[in-house]
Design an enzyme around this catalytic site. Sequence first.
Site, PDB file in Angstrom:
ATOM      1  N   LYS A 163      22.314  39.169  50.514  1.00 26.54           N
ATOM      2  CA  LYS A 163      22.022  40.445  49.668  1.00 26.54           C
ATOM      3  C   LYS A 163      23.818  39.760  49.554  1.00 26.54           C
ATOM      4  O   LYS A 163      25.190  40.255  49.569  1.00 26.54           O
ATOM      5  CB  LYS A 163      22.639  41.746  51.492  1.00 26.54           C
ATOM      6  CG  LYS A 163      22.851  42.541  50.880  1.00 26.54           C
ATOM      7  CD  LYS A 163      23.838  43.425  51.326  1.00 26.54           C
ATOM      8  CE  LYS A 163      25.226  43.832  50.769  1.00 26.54           C
ATOM      9  NZ  LYS A 163      25.161  44.157  49.266  1.00 26.54           N
ATOM     10  N   GLU A 212      35.159  35.959  56.339  1.00 27.24           N
ATOM     11  CA  GLU A 212      36.296  35.648  55.627  1.00 27.24           C
ATOM     12  C   GLU A 212      37.216  36.912  54.851  1.00 27.24           C
ATOM     13  O   GLU A 212      36.249  37.035  54.101  1.00 27.24           O
ATOM     14  CB  GLU A 212      36.002  34.653  54.636  1.00 27.24           C
ATOM     15  CG  GLU A 212      35.212  33.323  55.544  1.00 27.24           C
ATOM     16  CD  GLU A 212      35.319  32.030  54.430  1.00 27.24           C
ATOM     17  OE1 GLU A 212      35.792  31.774  54.023  1.00 27.24           O
ATOM     18  OE2 GLU A 212      33.930  31.368  54.851  1.00 27.24           O
ATOM     19  N   CYS A 243      41.338  36.824  47.063  1.00 25.23           N
ATOM     20  CA  CYS A 243      42.314  36.941  48.132  1.00 25.23           C
ATOM     21  C   CYS A 243      43.076  36.199  48.573  1.00 25.23           C
ATOM     22  O   CYS A 243      44.336  36.622  49.196  1.00 25.23           O
ATOM     23  CB  CYS A 243      40.922  36.532  49.546  1.00 25.23           C
ATOM     24  SG  CYS A 243      40.952  34.796  49.046  1.00 25.23           S
ATOM     25  N   GLU A 254      46.475  44.984  51.195  1.00 23.74           N
ATOM     26  CA  GLU A 254      45.605  44.593  50.435  1.00 23.74           C
ATOM     27  C   GLU A 254      45.198  45.812  48.994  1.00 23.74           C
ATOM     28  O   GLU A 254      44.605  46.155  49.309  1.00 23.74           O
ATOM     29  CB  GLU A 254      44.713  43.897  50.812  1.00 23.74           C
ATOM     30  CG  GLU A 254      44.049  43.007  50.091  1.00 23.74           C
ATOM     31  CD  GLU A 254      42.746  41.910  50.042  1.00 23.74           C
ATOM     32  OE1 GLU A 254      42.101  42.671  50.550  1.00 23.74           O
ATOM     33  OE2 GLU A 254      42.911  40.960  50.123  1.00 23.74           O
TER      34      GLU A 254
HETATM   35  P1  NAP Z   1      33.191  44.039  50.045  1.00 28.40           P
HETATM   36  O1  NAP Z   1      33.392  45.681  50.083  1.00 28.40           O
HETATM   37  O2  NAP Z   1      33.543  44.031  51.722  1.00 28.40           O
HETATM   38  O3  NAP Z   1      31.722  44.136  50.279  1.00 28.40           O
HETATM   39  C1  NAP Z   1      32.141  42.728  50.348  1.00 28.40           C
HETATM   40  C2  NAP Z   1      30.145  42.324  50.522  1.00 28.40           C
HETATM   41  O4  NAP Z   1      29.186  43.299  51.613  1.00 28.40           O
HETATM   42  C3  NAP Z   1      29.038  43.320  49.858  1.00 28.40           C
HETATM   43  O5  NAP Z   1      28.282  42.194  49.153  1.00 28.40           O
HETATM   44  C4  NAP Z   1      29.394  44.621  50.030  1.00 28.40           C
HETATM   45  O6  NAP Z   1      28.063  44.705  49.492  1.00 28.40           O
HETATM   46  C5  NAP Z   1      29.224  44.523  51.354  1.00 28.40           C
HETATM   47  N1  NAP Z   1      29.358  45.240  52.146  1.00 28.40           N
HETATM   48  C6  NAP Z   1      29.919  46.854  52.068  1.00 28.40           C
HETATM   49  N2  NAP Z   1      29.520  47.189  53.203  1.00 28.40           N
HETATM   50  C7  NAP Z   1      28.860  46.611  53.987  1.00 28.40           C
HETATM   51  C8  NAP Z   1      27.784  47.324  55.221  1.00 28.40           C
HETATM   52  N3  NAP Z   1      28.333  48.248  55.714  1.00 28.40           N
HETATM   53  N4  NAP Z   1      27.463  46.247  55.994  1.00 28.40           N
HETATM   54  C9  NAP Z   1      27.037  45.054  55.548  1.00 28.40           C
HETATM   55  N5  NAP Z   1      27.684  44.790  53.867  1.00 28.40           N
HETATM   56  C10 NAP Z   1      28.148  45.724  53.751  1.00 28.40           C
HETATM   57  O7  NAP Z   1      33.984  43.080  49.414  1.00 28.40           O
HETATM   58  P2  NAP Z   1      34.333  42.819  47.865  1.00 28.40           P
HETATM   59  O8  NAP Z   1      35.399  44.604  47.214  1.00 28.40           O
HETATM   60  O9  NAP Z   1      33.528  42.432  47.613  1.00 28.40           O
HETATM   61  O10 NAP Z   1      35.521  41.695  48.503  1.00 28.40           O
HETATM   62  C11 NAP Z   1      36.959  42.152  47.655  1.00 28.40           C
HETATM   63  C12 NAP Z   1      37.635  41.993  49.749  1.00 28.40           C
HETATM   64  O11 NAP Z   1      37.197  40.543  49.802  1.00 28.40           O
HETATM   65  C13 NAP Z   1      38.864  41.585  49.328  1.00 28.40           C
HETATM   66  O12 NAP Z   1      39.578  41.479  50.655  1.00 28.40           O
HETATM   67  C14 NAP Z   1      39.712  39.562  49.473  1.00 28.40           C
HETATM   68  O13 NAP Z   1      40.096  38.989  49.716  1.00 28.40           O
HETATM   69  C15 NAP Z   1      37.998  38.800  50.048  1.00 28.40           C
HETATM   70  N6  NAP Z   1      38.322  37.947  49.793  1.00 28.40           N
HETATM   71  C16 NAP Z   1      37.926  37.110  51.212  1.00 28.40           C
HETATM   72  C17 NAP Z   1      38.064  35.793  50.311  1.00 28.40           C
HETATM   73  C18 NAP Z   1      38.607  34.377  52.087  1.00 28.40           C
HETATM   74  O14 NAP Z   1      38.007  33.568  51.739  1.00 28.40           O
HETATM   75  N7  NAP Z   1      38.822  35.128  53.337  1.00 28.40           N
HETATM   76  C19 NAP Z   1      37.385  35.578  49.323  1.00 28.40           C
HETATM   77  C20 NAP Z   1      37.046  36.180  48.923  1.00 28.40           C
HETATM   78  C21 NAP Z   1      36.992  37.261  49.023  1.00 28.40           C
HETATM   79  P3  NAP Z   1      28.549  46.379  48.020  1.00 28.40           P
HETATM   80  O15 NAP Z   1      28.343  45.230  47.482  1.00 28.40           O
HETATM   81  O16 NAP Z   1      26.567  46.809  48.046  1.00 28.40           O
HETATM   82  O17 NAP Z   1      28.937  47.444  48.803  1.00 28.40           O
END
Ligand code: NAP
Length: 525
Positions: A215, A296, A330, A426
């Site tokens: 997904k 992550e 991140c 963040e």
């Molecule tokens: P996000 O909003 O949490 O979304 C991540 C993924 O989760 C997307 O595919 C999103 O789909 C999906 N999602 C959203 N709600 C969900 C639910 N209820 N159940 C299952 N899946 C769901 O994060 P993002 O904005 O894409 O990414 C930024 C974040 O990622 C930041 O916090 C960053 O620090 C973190 N990050 C961490 C790392 C690491 O290695 N620790 C690396 C990269 C990024 P939709 O797009 O359809 O909402």
Amino acid sequence: MTTIAEKPNLEVAPFQNERVKDFRDPADAAAMRAALERVKAQLGKHYPLVIAGRKIETEKKIRSVNPADPNEVIGLTSAASKEQANEAIEAASRAFDSWRHRTLPERAAYIFKAAEMLRSRRFDYDALLVYEVGKSWSEADGDIAEAIDFLEFYAREALRYAQPQPIVPIEGERNELVYIPLGVGAVIPPWNFAGAIMIGMTAAAIVCGNTVVLKPSSDAAVIAAWFVDLLHEVGVPPGVVNFIPGSGSEIGDLIVTHPKIRFISFTGSKEVGLRINELAAKPQKGQKWIKRVVAEMGGKDSIIVAADADVDAAVEGVAVSAFGFQGQKCSACSRAIVEESIYDEFVDKLKRRVATITVGDPSDPANYMGPVVNESALKSIMRYIETGKTEGRLLTGGDRVGDRGYFLEPTVIADVAPDATIAQEEIFGPVLAVIKAKDFESALSIANNTEFGLTGSLYTKDDKKIERARNEFFVGNLYFNRKSTGAFVGVHPFGGFNMSGTDSKAGGRDYLLLFMQAKTISRKV
Ligand code: NAP
């Protein structure tokens, strides 16, 4: 590479990181310009779901737009309904029955081939990232180089796990330990490393013998559609990777709680990661296992600048870590913690350095910073900037640039208290808080005062400070005298502590173990 399947013991060349392109080279720059043209000509295409190898167009679409110009549609991806998400999980479950019996080297052969094909299409993938998520040329190429690295690295890791595993011999028995896959996984990547993380998570899961439903992030669904096609082109059998774009809030819970899902590999925000972890913990009717969650999550990463540091080098490291890809990593530095005695010098030099950062359409290589990913990110970051203005002194930036794309100025807020909102939450955008620390001791304790623990850096020439930080700076990736971003696969296995995730290390030797379970087999002789 195909011969690996037939000769499991074939030696492959040792892993080497893919070199990131230097676009000052006229040949690479010309190749990138040509790719931008080629990819532009394909914008607006439709991308179907892929379930058991079948392509399915749905009425409902996810509209992927260019954040530099939201009127430009990158592609329309079909959105899976709940029924289709269920079907995809069933398809993955059926495919698991045969895929799990392929050997690790056989599966690795597909991943090596995928790496080769991705390498041959590298500039096109780079160009797509420029358009789909607003990466600069170099950031886009770094992302795809990392994706190729993940494929090459995990394929080699699979070969390593295919070897006999060391166990203590005992007389009268022949014993072995083998790694077997888990089952059907949900792969849920973010948009920010739309190539590398999506590809790395998918490849790691399938090379171990699992099948998946992928997904993608709704902000980066087109690149995922490209990659799913690529996997099928290299012969990955139908049903091994099922592609079900859809809004996380609409189909996320269904996927996570489905009783046939064995594991969830997630990268994204703390909020979504915690929700997934909580939902996955509750066994569903018909579920026979405890679901494994690899999450992550976010960061609030600090760079400490000690009194004895090379201030110019620290300013450079902070500026690049804070504003590369608009601070949407991140690992981005969102807090510079600077010892009092050099604070004014640091702040003054940082202001001058940030003034040189260019902001604009990233398809023009003259621009260092592009747009933030979407309107809701823009609004959220601007709210943080307003909060920041009340929590410190706006040193530079603070405004939107233009009114078409989602561009923001690189923003620095100085004199921020260690417990201020912008020093704790963040923001995920080009906003840096500068915090004054009275000495090194206090700088270290400020660096550890958030709930996260992802990356951190220290600029110092003092070995004693380095030793203290080695032991006490509580982050998964700690750097000295360099930026906090830019981890290389295999070189800097990546992942954080505390609310930054489940302590996994992408691109490290432990990573594939998260997608397998060990079986001990003992035979009396
Ligand atoms: P996000 O909003 O949490 O979304 C991540 C993924 O989760 C997307 O595919 C999103 O789909 C999906 N999602 C959203 N709600 C969900 C639910 N209820 N159940 C299952 N899946 C769901 O994060 P993002 O904005 O894409 O990414 C930024 C974040 O990622 C930041 O916090 C960053 O620090 C973190 N990050 C961490 C790392 C690491 O290695 N620790 C690396 C990269 C990024 P939709 O797009 O359809 O909402």
